[in-house]
Design a protein around this motif. Structure first.
Motif, short mmCIF file in Angstrom:
data_model
loop_
_atom_site.label_atom_id
_atom_site.label_comp_id
_atom_site.label_asym_id
_atom_site.label_seq_id
_atom_site.Cartn_x
_atom_site.Cartn_y
_atom_site.Cartn_z
N GLN A 22 7.53 -32.07 -21.54
CA GLN A 22 7.49 -33.48 -21.68
C GLN A 22 7.43 -33.97 -23.14
O GLN A 22 8.11 -34.99 -23.54
CB GLN A 22 5.96 -33.66 -21.24
CG GLN A 22 5.72 -33.83 -19.73
CD GLN A 22 4.52 -34.22 -19.47
OE1 GLN A 22 3.54 -34.19 -20.25
NE2 GLN A 22 4.20 -34.42 -18.34
N PHE A 87 3.39 -40.39 -19.90
CA PHE A 87 3.95 -39.86 -18.37
C PHE A 87 3.01 -40.17 -17.46
O PHE A 87 1.96 -39.69 -17.44
CB PHE A 87 4.49 -38.66 -18.36
CG PHE A 87 5.67 -38.44 -19.27
CD1 PHE A 87 6.80 -39.06 -19.07
CD2 PHE A 87 5.66 -37.71 -20.78
CE1 PHE A 87 8.03 -38.51 -19.82
CE2 PHE A 87 6.63 -37.73 -21.50
CZ PHE A 87 7.86 -37.99 -21.14
N PHE A 90 5.66 -36.43 -13.96
CA PHE A 90 6.74 -35.87 -14.60
C PHE A 90 6.81 -34.59 -13.81
O PHE A 90 6.18 -33.80 -13.92
CB PHE A 90 6.30 -35.62 -16.16
CG PHE A 90 7.29 -34.98 -17.11
CD1 PHE A 90 8.28 -35.72 -17.57
CD2 PHE A 90 7.38 -33.56 -16.98
CE1 PHE A 90 9.45 -34.96 -18.45
CE2 PHE A 90 8.84 -33.09 -17.72
CZ PHE A 90 9.49 -33.85 -18.37
N THR A 95 10.85 -38.51 -13.35
CA THR A 95 9.70 -38.96 -14.48
C THR A 95 9.52 -40.45 -14.07
O THR A 95 10.23 -41.23 -13.90
CB THR A 95 10.02 -38.80 -15.82
OG1 THR A 95 8.87 -39.23 -16.72
CG2 THR A 95 11.37 -39.63 -16.24
#
Length: 137
Positions: A22, A87, A90, A95
């Protein structure tokens, strides 16, 4: 987290590394924002733009390139630079994210496209996620 710009004919190459996958996506938008306007994402910015984007792809590399491409597209339509991402969901192939940016009155550099050339997300010898991103300018 690290961004390194490398020389490339008619393009800008950017090697990015991060501890978490991420984080690699976040580093990517910071690096791209700093190309659009030099050192813009390194400042303490009061954001005035917030957008939700959703991307699905076949693998993490395609997801990153498609994600950056969408952020780039939004940068031009919204006349802003996006430096922060949260996010909502994810996975390595999908996403849903909220991106935060600031209106600007022009860009220092025009990026035509985020390319798949040289992009390949992998874990390096330190166990960090890494990839190259090439921007067509």
């Amino acid at each position: 987290m690290k961004v390194e710009y490398l020389p490339h004919t008619a393009d800008i190459r950017m090697r990015i590394t991060a501890v978490h996958l991420q984080e690699l996506f976040h580093v990517g938008i910071i690096g791209m924002g700093n190309i659009l306007k030099e050192k813009f994402c390194l400042q303490d910015i009061p954001y005035d733009r917030k957008l939700k984007i959703e991307i699905t792809a076949s693998d993490p590399t395609c997801l990153l390139i498609d994600f950056l491409s969408e952020v780039l597209s939004v940068s031009y339509t919204e006349k802003g630079i996006f430096c922060k991402v949260t996010f909502i969901e994810f996975t390595p192939t999908k996403t849903i994210a909220e991106i935060y940016g600031k209106h600007v009155y022009g860009f220092d550099e025009e990026i035509k496209a985020v390319t798949y050339h040289e992009a390949d997300i992998f874990k390096n010898k330190d166990g960090h996620w890494e990839t190259m991103v090439v921007f067509d300018i």
